[in-house]
Design a protein around this motif. Sequence first.
Motif: not given
Length: 691
Positions: A161-164, A171-175, A180-181, A228-232
């Motif tokens: 039950h991680p953060h939504q 990594w699957v939601k990093d973009e 995470e990055l 790639v990072p969603g937030h650079q």
Amino acid sequence: MKRLISAVLLSAAVAMPTMAQKQKTLGNGYPFTQVPFTSVKISQNTFWGARLKAAREVTVPLAFSKCESEHRYKNFEMAAYTLQHPNHPGLETKEWDVSKFMGFSFDDTDVYKTIEGASYILQTYPNKKLKAYIDSVLDVVAAAQEPDGYLYTARTINPKHPHQWSGNKRWVKDEEASHELYNLGHMVDAACAHYQATGSTKFLNIAKRYADCVVKEVGPKPGQVTIVPGHQIAEMALARLYTLTGEKKYLDEAKYLLDYRGKTHIRNPYSQSQAPILEQKEAVGHAVRAGYMYAGIADVAALTKDSAYMKVIDRIFENIVGKKYYLTGGVGARHAGEAFGDNYELPNMTAYNETCAAISMVYLFERMFLLHGESKYIDCMERTLYNGVISGMSMDGGRFFYPNPLSSDGKYAFNADGNTTRQPWFGCACCPSNLCRFIPSVPGYLYGVKDNNIYVNLFAGNTSTIKVNGKDVVLEETTEYPWNGDIKIAVKKSGVKNANLLVRIPGWVRNQVVPSDLYKYSDAEKPAYSVTVNGKAVEADLDANKGYLPVKNIQKGDVIRIHFDMPVRTVVANGKVADDNGKVAVERGPLVYCAEAVDNQNEPVLRAVMAKKPAFSLVDNYSIENTETKGAPAFSVKAIQTSSQVLDQAADGTVSVKNQKLTLIPYYAWNHRGANQMNVWFYQNLNALDK
């Protein structure tokens, strides 16, 4: 984790070894080198000395206290508990559902950024208690690191039950939103600063383990996750880690994160992923993400000598300062998406101008100088620093802006959390914690070096030990800049033959507001400047020297005196900037000025009309009460006064025009006395008010 944070930070400084002179790193690839923060000591009781003092005594202690009270440390403790007890019963309770207590998936970065700021402070104010406190925090951080190096409490606390925003696996939601990055980037930056300031590898080892995990798991190879990072920010952090360690895998990863942007499954302007970076022609999307990415492009371009990357960053810079740059040095016109607008879209009251975005521009402009060695990039950096950045933090260091508009009616809730004044913290605390780390790093932006040339980029009281061809040059600078344009630089030591000092002659002295046609001066002033060495005048062709005046072959005992005229100037915007048509702004030196109703008999300064050829007078030691912070002392500025007319409309519809002396203060100083009208751009024609 209850600690006496303020007592720790304010206790007497004690001797502590640093890496200032011992550290050896790879070159960062840039033709010009930034003199590190470890070599520059800002003088107390000066303009920047006061800012650093506020950060040391208030901002950093506040940020550490918020890490305690806002659950930031607790997140690491809970993650550590889960690692030690992987199937504990709490994982099935609401209390351990991460989305119920963690506001944002990047909350970990508040801890990293605060440690980074405290590390910069340690360099100037060595303090065993502060170092020990940071070490105790790092113990908590290290305990939350998974065996393979992954460190992201938003998932580790409760993998089921991680953060939504985190997705069902790494990594699957990093973009999109997992950050995470982004967390990695701030961790690496903080760890590098901590190592530079203390010589300790404690944090650096934690950061390297997470970076190694990313290098192994994220990339284009079979078995890796190609995102790639969603937030650079990881891009420039990994480049920094490479220059510190010499391990090329970090540079390779940074370049991958840039090369694959616009090629993965998320492609939108918001995160600058609408196209591969080599095809991008203008600044778009979320302004902070963009600024961090552009700085990362510059870093990788310098380290890899990639000419295509250099062309990209050159044209992005030209687009920003030519079409998307506020007079205050801020960027990001739109609240929607915290984003750049279209070309020439620069509204004033609804400007977003996030404080973090201004900080990202400082990173970019400094890197552009390091690439090209031209003063115009430092001109932009100075404008952003003195206006768009420090406006985000109150003079006492304890209250913050998220956006920074150029006008206010005292009612429009421009700030995060729906407020019209600076706030002591935010649920999304990126701006306070970013200021916490940035302000103490300012000493590192004063000087640059190439070969036997020392570039004097920013002017501030300081004593600095600068390496030139492996030998020390010690400079002592005294000045009241930005209040006047007199600067004295004494050469205290020089063991270098033919060392030269290159003094930046600012654009505002050379009659250039910004290096584009976005703004221009509208008065007839022609500021003069002079540079002397031991009383003898020095002259040179500034254009041939890219805006610098060379003082050749400096020797121990030399005294260089610099003078810049500082007349009050009026500025107009390019006619394509709709919000500024028929209006004028006021500057003096590097400072943009504004009018607040509280200084002007509470008259509507949004409807003040300035004369076509205004006459200005200066008011020294103009006192501003800091009523927003209980117990905070008043502070003084150099104010400007001029005659004006105010158009007012009574409740019965009657319109009146009256003469009014208009008092202006530096833009960074506004909003210390509560919500009221504020204005930067003034009408010069009564008829324009009817439009």
